[in-house]
Scaffold this active site. Structure first.
Site, mmCIF file in Angstrom:
data_model
loop_
_atom_site.group_PDB
_atom_site.id
_atom_site.type_symbol
_atom_site.label_atom_id
_atom_site.label_comp_id
_atom_site.label_asym_id
_atom_site.label_seq_id
_atom_site.Cartn_x
_atom_site.Cartn_y
_atom_site.Cartn_z
ATOM 1 C CG ASN A 147 -1.843 -1.137 1.110
ATOM 2 O OD1 ASN A 147 -2.508 -1.400 -0.046
ATOM 3 N ND2 ASN A 147 -2.408 -1.923 2.121
ATOM 4 C CE LYS A 155 8.452 -1.023 -1.083
ATOM 5 N NZ LYS A 155 8.472 -2.349 -0.583
ATOM 6 C CG ASP A 213 11.543 -7.853 1.793
ATOM 7 O OD1 ASP A 213 10.768 -6.868 2.103
ATOM 8 O OD2 ASP A 213 12.354 -8.115 2.090
ATOM 9 C CG PHE A 226 11.035 5.691 0.681
ATOM 10 C CD1 PHE A 226 11.174 5.594 -0.678
ATOM 11 C CD2 PHE A 226 11.123 4.264 1.525
ATOM 12 C CE1 PHE A 226 11.281 4.421 -1.438
ATOM 13 C CE2 PHE A 226 11.350 3.160 0.529
ATOM 14 C CZ PHE A 226 11.427 3.442 -0.844
ATOM 15 N N GLY A 227 13.332 6.309 3.190
ATOM 16 C CA GLY A 227 14.074 5.556 3.648
ATOM 17 C C GLY A 227 15.699 5.942 3.600
ATOM 18 C CE1 TYR A 228 19.085 2.896 6.645
ATOM 19 C CE2 TYR A 228 17.213 1.759 5.297
ATOM 20 C CZ TYR A 228 18.150 2.015 6.400
ATOM 21 O OH TYR A 228 17.686 1.183 7.684
ATOM 22 C CG ASP A 229 15.777 7.311 -1.555
ATOM 23 O OD1 ASP A 229 16.452 6.395 -1.711
ATOM 24 O OD2 ASP A 229 14.578 7.707 -2.007
ATOM 25 C CE LYS A 239 14.672 5.512 -5.189
ATOM 26 N NZ LYS A 239 13.899 5.430 -3.792
ATOM 27 C CG HIS A 258 16.609 -1.056 -5.212
ATOM 28 N ND1 HIS A 258 16.553 0.287 -5.454
ATOM 29 C CD2 HIS A 258 16.002 -1.241 -4.305
ATOM 30 C CE1 HIS A 258 15.861 0.902 -4.207
ATOM 31 N NE2 HIS A 258 15.625 -0.219 -3.675
HETATM 32 P P1 IMP Z 1 10.365 -3.001 2.260
HETATM 33 O O1 IMP Z 1 10.694 -3.422 0.828
HETATM 34 O O2 IMP Z 1 9.028 -2.278 2.153
HETATM 35 O O3 IMP Z 1 10.293 -4.059 3.238
HETATM 36 O O4 IMP Z 1 11.189 -1.794 2.780
HETATM 37 C C1 IMP Z 1 12.381 -2.195 3.210
HETATM 38 C C2 IMP Z 1 13.147 -0.765 3.686
HETATM 39 O O5 IMP Z 1 14.361 -0.835 2.857
HETATM 40 C C3 IMP Z 1 12.465 0.565 3.457
HETATM 41 O O6 IMP Z 1 11.652 0.894 4.592
HETATM 42 C C4 IMP Z 1 13.757 1.479 3.371
HETATM 43 O O7 IMP Z 1 14.230 1.737 4.691
HETATM 44 C C5 IMP Z 1 14.398 0.582 2.518
HETATM 45 N N1 IMP Z 1 14.491 0.806 0.992
HETATM 46 C C6 IMP Z 1 14.133 0.173 0.236
HETATM 47 N N2 IMP Z 1 14.217 0.586 -1.123
HETATM 48 C C7 IMP Z 1 14.656 1.842 -0.835
HETATM 49 C C8 IMP Z 1 15.001 3.049 -1.600
HETATM 50 O O8 IMP Z 1 14.533 3.106 -3.032
HETATM 51 N N3 IMP Z 1 15.421 3.892 -1.150
HETATM 52 C C9 IMP Z 1 15.501 4.240 0.308
HETATM 53 N N4 IMP Z 1 15.328 3.361 0.975
HETATM 54 C C10 IMP Z 1 14.874 1.998 0.703
#
Ligand code: IMP
Length: 196
Positions: free
Chosen positions: A13, A17, A72, A151-154, A174, A179
């Site tokens: 959700n 993504k 994942d 988001f995340g580690y971007d 991006k 990936h």
């Molecule tokens: P999941 O695939 O939703 O379990 O995400 C795993 C975690 O990996 C995310 O919460 C981020 O912390 C990190 N992550 C996955 N893809 C990205 C990305 O494209 N950018 C930054 N962090 C990412």
């Protein structure tokens, strides 16, 4: 069937993504899990990205007759033996992006090598067929956050061949390198080959 009538239900959700998947699988109708299941959030108990993606895809397939797609993903830092890996979203106790990045920067303080990669495993289930593909983007972690998008580690990840972090890039830029794109392009090739 014309491409635009093809439906794929995605086991997420997460709006970031979904947008990325819609951009790449243009021509397919991409629907989020919430249109079929309330509170879709299966436990990610696997030991690898692909095991977790398969758990999510199988869980969703129980509710859906259309093809389902699950991913994942996460970050692997080589000098930290692949941390945070499958624990990327829950690396810190708080589990927020802010705290996860903080922990990563602390863990990297005394390391010379900050090379890393983002990994994505995508699993598509069509009928009885399971298609599994991985994608990678290689780069390095910097010690200060830069940029506001993503988001995340971007904000701390600079892909090889670039000077900007993922969070400083336009999302479309991006998405060309990510990936998820690399894994999805492989899935797309299979969809086309099998005329799904
Ligand atoms: P999941 O695939 O939703 O379990 O995400 C795993 C975690 O990996 C995310 O919460 C981020 O912390 C990190 N992550 C996955 N893809 C990205 C990305 O494209 N950018 C930054 N962090 C990412």
């Amino acid at each position: 069937m014309p491409l635009e009538n093809r439906i794929i239900v995605v086991a997420t959700n997460n709006e970031h993504k979904l947008k990325e998947i819609r951009d790449i699988l243009e021509g397919f109708k991409i629907l989020p899990a919430r249109e079929f299941v309330e509170d879709f959030n299966p436990d990610e108990t696997g030991d690898s990205f692909c095991e977790n993606a398969l758990i999510k895809a199988r869980a969703l397939k129980k509710y859906v007759n259309y093809p389902v797609l699950a991913d994942d993903s996460g970050l692997e830092v080589f000098s930290l033996n692949g941390e945070p890996g499958i624990y990327s979203s829950r690396y810190s106790a708080e589990g927020t992006d802010q705290a996860n990045v903080e922990k990563l920067l602390n863990r990297l303080k005394d390391k010379e090598d900050s090379s890393a990669r983002f990994v994505c495993c995508m699993v598509l289930i069509v009928g009885e067929r399971i298609i599994q593909k991985e994608g990678y983007v290689y780069g390095r972690i910097i010690d200060v956050r830069k940029g506001k998008s993503g988001f995340g580690y971007d904000p701390v990840f600079i892909p090889d061949g670039f000077e900007l972090t993922f969070a400083e890039m336009e999302p479309s830029e991006k998405n060309k390198l990510s990936h998820r794109r690399m894994a999805l392009e492989k899935i797309k090739a299979e969809l086309e080959a099998f005329n799904v």
